[in-house]
Design an enzyme around this catalytic site. Structure first.
Site, PDB file in Angstrom:
ATOM      1  N   ASN A 291      43.142  43.945  33.888  1.00 37.63           N
ATOM      2  CA  ASN A 291      43.547  42.546  33.914  1.00 37.63           C
ATOM      3  C   ASN A 291      42.381  41.706  33.402  1.00 37.63           C
ATOM      4  O   ASN A 291      41.300  41.697  34.001  1.00 37.63           O
ATOM      5  CB  ASN A 291      43.936  42.115  35.327  1.00 37.63           C
ATOM      6  N   ARG A 293      41.372  38.607  33.393  1.00 34.10           N
ATOM      7  CA  ARG A 293      41.386  37.264  33.972  1.00 34.10           C
ATOM      8  C   ARG A 293      40.833  37.332  35.388  1.00 34.10           C
ATOM      9  O   ARG A 293      40.576  38.416  35.904  1.00 34.10           O
ATOM     10  CB  ARG A 293      42.815  36.729  34.015  1.00 34.10           C
TER      11      ARG A 293
END
Length: 445
Positions: A291, A293
């Protein structure tokens, strides 16, 4: 170069979280908001705010032109996307770069590499991270799906190549069900992500979901901040996270950390990111995705390490080198986060409405990230997350007891919440044991 003004292109608790980091750093914060969020707490507390569209997300928080225009109009030098919405949109990061606006996150190239899950699998394999046996790249058609399934064996799982958040996924336990699942998964992937490409992997039964938090700067320094266990999920949506991960042998823990750093190095990763793995009963682990982020559950790591991950994101985006060496990272104690949603605690049906009373918990070792306030009307058009309650204690048993105490003194009136679900979960003997199998309560996880 540090920023004078940052546009926060998000809403709810994460917008408030980023706003607080900016304020502590002496950076002016502009909150971009939809029409329905005009009176939200982040907007009220912002240095400036700007409306970027009507209530629906596609016309506001996902409207690239509106977000870029908002940054230009307010003279914002950088955009923090939070999580969700545009946070993992490589094209948006490209546009920010072209417009001379700093995207507070990794490079568009890294987002693109990790955004294609099939491609990410291959990159992780090349980096030396164990991967789950599966198809070599996206499946072209039903025949190729059957061939790959025969090689991998059942049960298996179909996944959207451009997917995330549990959408575009199907578990297949027998050959006869593969064709329909393949076409269903393709349709879901196309509708959710604009790409119908899917791939398959061997389905690891009763695996724990463990993710490793990483940080990287532009000079090439990369460190990990330990791991989090995110195994308590419903329909692939996380409900509770904790750190350190229980039931993980020491050698597996070390291997997870090394593999995460190898993957981050392979994509020249900058900013905060999370490398996710499945861990089986024997301690074997397999890369599943990265991921690119900040994660919803990032406070768990902050509680253990004392490091403000959002601040680090901003500093890295501004060109600052990491202030930490790997030897500086020494997590202490145990932390747990419960996601509180405005949902029926038995059926998980969304329950938006007006909050008539809100009393968050307090006391030693308790943190609350929330945008709630009395009189706030929870919109029906967005995610139902309304608060995150995070606790820290000396060990896991004390953290569980502290979370039970914190949840029991939390007051939310006017809407139903998942607090009763979490209280049941914390009493579950399988959860309290912290091993295998993953607990299954009377509600469908």
């Amino acid at each position: 170069m540090m920023f004078g003004k940052i546009l926060i292109a998000n809403r709810g608790e994460i917008a408030l979280r980023v706003l607080r980091a900016c304020r502590e750093m002496g950076i002016r914060a502009v909150v971009a908001h939809s029409k329905v969020d005009a009176n939200s707490l982040p907007v009220r507390l912002a240095d400036e705010s700007i409306c970027v569209g009507p209530d629906d997300a596609r016309s506001s928080y996902l409207n690239v032109q509106s977000i870029i225009s908002a940054a230009a109009v307010t003279d914002s030098e950088a955009i923090h996307p939070g999580y969700g919405f545009l946070s993992e949109n490589a094209a948006f990061a490209d546009i920010c770069r072209a417009c001379g606006i700093t995207f507070i996150g990794p490079s568009p190239e890294a987002i693109r590499l990790m955004g294609d899950k099939a491609q990410a699998r291959e990159l992780a394999r090349q980096a030396g991270a164990p991967i789950i046996p599966g198809s070599e790249g996206p499946l072209k058609d039903e025949d190729q799906a059957h061939s790959a399934a025969e090689a991998v064996g059942f049960p298996l799982i179909l996944k959207a190549a451009a997917g995330g958040g549990g959408r575009g996924m199907r578990i297949v336990r027998e050959r006869e069900a593969l064709a329909q699942a393949f076409h269903t998964c393709q349709a879901e992937a196309a509708a959710a992500f604009g790409s119908s490409e899917v791939y398959l992997e061997k389905f690891v039964e009763e695996a724990r979901h463990v993710e490793v938090q990483v940080l990287g700067d532009r000079a090439g320094t990369r460190i990990h901040l330990g791991e989090r266990d995110c195994s308590i999920q419903r329909r692939y949506q996380k409900l509770l996270e904790e750190s350190p991960a229980p039931a993980i042998p020491p050698a597996t823990r070390v291997g997870l950390h090394k593999a995460a750093l190898a993957v981050a190095q392979a994509v020249n990763y900058t900013s905060a990111g999370t490398v996710e793995f499945l861990v089986d009963r024997e301690g074997n682990f397999y890369f599943i995705e990265m991921n690119t982020r900040i994660q919803v559950e990032h406070p768990v790591t902050e509680m253990l390490t004392g490091i403000d991950l959002v601040r680090e994101q901003i500093l890295i985006a501004g060109g600052e080198p990491l202030r930490w060496k790997q030897s500086d990272i020494r997590p202490v104690g145990h932390a747990i986060e419960c996601r509180i949603n405005a949902e029926d605690p038995d059926t998980f049906t969304p329950n938006p409405g007006r909050v008539t009373a809100w009393v968050p918990p307090g006391g030693p070792g308790v943190r609350v990230d929330s945008h709630l306030m009395p009189g706030y009307a929870i919109p029906s058009v967005y995610d139902s997350l309304i608060a995150k309650i995070i606790v820290h204690a000396e060990n896991r048993g004390e953290a569980i007891d502290r979370m039970r105490r914190a949840l029991s003194e939390t007051i939310v009136e006017g809407v139903k919440t998942t607090i009763p679900f979490h209280l049941r979960l914390l009493e579950d003997p399988v959860f309290r044991a912290g091993g295998f199998p993953i607990p299954k309560l009377e509600v469908a996880l």
